[in-house]
Design a protein around this motif. Structure first.
Motif, PDB file in Angstrom:
ATOM      1  N   UNK A  86       0.378   2.377  11.589  1.00 37.30           N
ATOM      2  CA  UNK A  86       1.875   1.887  11.381  1.00 37.30           C
ATOM      3  C   UNK A  86       1.667   0.728  10.535  1.00 37.30           C
ATOM      4  N   UNK A  87       0.712  -0.009  10.625  1.00 34.21           N
ATOM      5  CA  UNK A  87       0.453  -1.173   9.484  1.00 34.21           C
ATOM      6  C   UNK A  87       0.069  -0.878   8.049  1.00 34.21           C
ATOM      7  N   UNK A  88      -0.451   0.358   7.912  1.00 30.21           N
ATOM      8  CA  UNK A  88      -0.835   0.855   6.604  1.00 30.21           C
ATOM      9  C   UNK A  88       0.521   1.495   5.951  1.00 30.21           C
ATOM     10  N   UNK A  89       1.123   2.123   6.859  1.00 32.56           N
ATOM     11  CA  UNK A  89       2.518   2.882   6.533  1.00 32.56           C
ATOM     12  C   UNK A  89       3.523   1.629   6.155  1.00 32.56           C
ATOM     13  N   UNK A  90       3.521   0.507   6.784  1.00 28.16           N
ATOM     14  CA  UNK A  90       4.360  -0.314   6.647  1.00 28.16           C
ATOM     15  C   UNK A  90       3.951  -1.222   5.210  1.00 28.16           C
ATOM     16  N   UNK A 100       5.262  -2.177  -0.516  1.00 28.50           N
ATOM     17  CA  UNK A 100       4.962  -2.051  -1.890  1.00 28.50           C
ATOM     18  C   UNK A 100       6.126  -0.991  -2.745  1.00 28.50           C
ATOM     19  N   UNK A 101       6.544   0.038  -2.089  1.00 30.53           N
ATOM     20  CA  UNK A 101       7.418   1.060  -2.373  1.00 30.53           C
ATOM     21  C   UNK A 101       8.805   0.280  -2.627  1.00 30.53           C
ATOM     22  N   UNK A 102       9.242  -0.650  -1.686  1.00 26.90           N
ATOM     23  CA  UNK A 102      10.486  -1.370  -1.759  1.00 26.90           C
ATOM     24  C   UNK A 102      10.677  -2.358  -2.793  1.00 26.90           C
ATOM     25  N   UNK A 106       3.608  10.259  -1.689  1.00 31.38           N
ATOM     26  CA  UNK A 106       2.189   9.991  -0.794  1.00 31.38           C
ATOM     27  C   UNK A 106       2.721   9.878   0.699  1.00 31.38           C
ATOM     28  N   UNK A 107       3.870   9.216   0.815  1.00 29.48           N
ATOM     29  CA  UNK A 107       4.605   8.943   2.198  1.00 29.48           C
ATOM     30  C   UNK A 107       4.989  10.252   2.663  1.00 29.48           C
ATOM     31  N   UNK A 108       5.775  10.873   1.785  1.00 29.73           N
ATOM     32  CA  UNK A 108       6.323  12.529   2.318  1.00 29.73           C
ATOM     33  C   UNK A 108       4.988  13.337   2.704  1.00 29.73           C
ATOM     34  N   UNK A 138       2.158  12.449   3.752  1.00 28.57           N
ATOM     35  CA  UNK A 138       1.384  11.867   5.030  1.00 28.57           C
ATOM     36  C   UNK A 138       2.342  12.266   6.177  1.00 28.57           C
ATOM     37  N   UNK A 139       3.820  12.322   6.198  1.00 29.63           N
ATOM     38  CA  UNK A 139       4.659  12.696   7.023  1.00 29.63           C
ATOM     39  C   UNK A 139       4.169  14.196   7.408  1.00 29.63           C
ATOM     40  N   UNK A 140       4.383  15.113   6.476  1.00 24.21           N
ATOM     41  CA  UNK A 140       3.815  16.445   6.621  1.00 24.21           C
ATOM     42  C   UNK A 140       2.744  16.884   7.207  1.00 24.21           C
ATOM     43  N   UNK A 141       1.577  15.817   6.960  1.00 27.08           N
ATOM     44  CA  UNK A 141       0.336  16.315   7.118  1.00 27.08           C
ATOM     45  C   UNK A 141       0.413  15.724   8.830  1.00 27.08           C
ATOM     46  N   UNK A 142       1.005  14.741   9.191  1.00 29.88           N
ATOM     47  CA  UNK A 142       1.136  14.449  10.532  1.00 29.88           C
ATOM     48  C   UNK A 142       1.667  15.140  11.471  1.00 29.88           C
TER      49      UNK A 142
END
Length: 114
Positions: free
Chosen positions: A3-7, A12-14, A96-98, A100-104
């Protein structure tokens, strides 16, 4: 990805798109300052400066947490100093976030079905 990495990537994206917009507005203000009596460079410069510092801080945090290689880290830094680079960075980070969600989801479904 924890969660910290995703945050950190989300932060950075925001900040990447607003930083890019402020950079473009600063360029416009610089041109207007030299061609007209309008001078918003001090205000826009301060806004852009704060957003750029936030971008660099969030970039350092993301680099530390994601363990990017030097090339990836350098790419995201160079994107911060190019006029439209913040938009490219935001798009790449979103993709990259999308991914990662698909992989998870795939990992979770693989564990449930096994």
């Amino acid at each position: 990805m924890d969660i910290k990495t995703a945050s950190s990537l989300h932060r950075l994206r925001l900040v990447s798109a607003p930083e890019a917009v402020s950079f473009l507005l600063l360029l416009v203000c610089s041109v207007l300052k030299r061609t007209t009596e309008f001078n918003a460079v001090p205000v826009m410069g301060a806004i852009h400066g704060v957003l750029f510092i936030l971008y660099v801080l969030f970039w350092l945090d993301a680099w530390n947490r994601t363990k990017w290689n030097l090339g990836t880290a350098a790419l995201y830094f160079v994107l911060s100093v190019l006029p439209f680079g913040g938009f490219v960075a935001e798009r790449r980070l979103k993709r990259a976030a999308d991914d990662e969600v698909i992989a998870a989801r795939a990992r979770r479904e693989g564990k449930v079905n096994a």
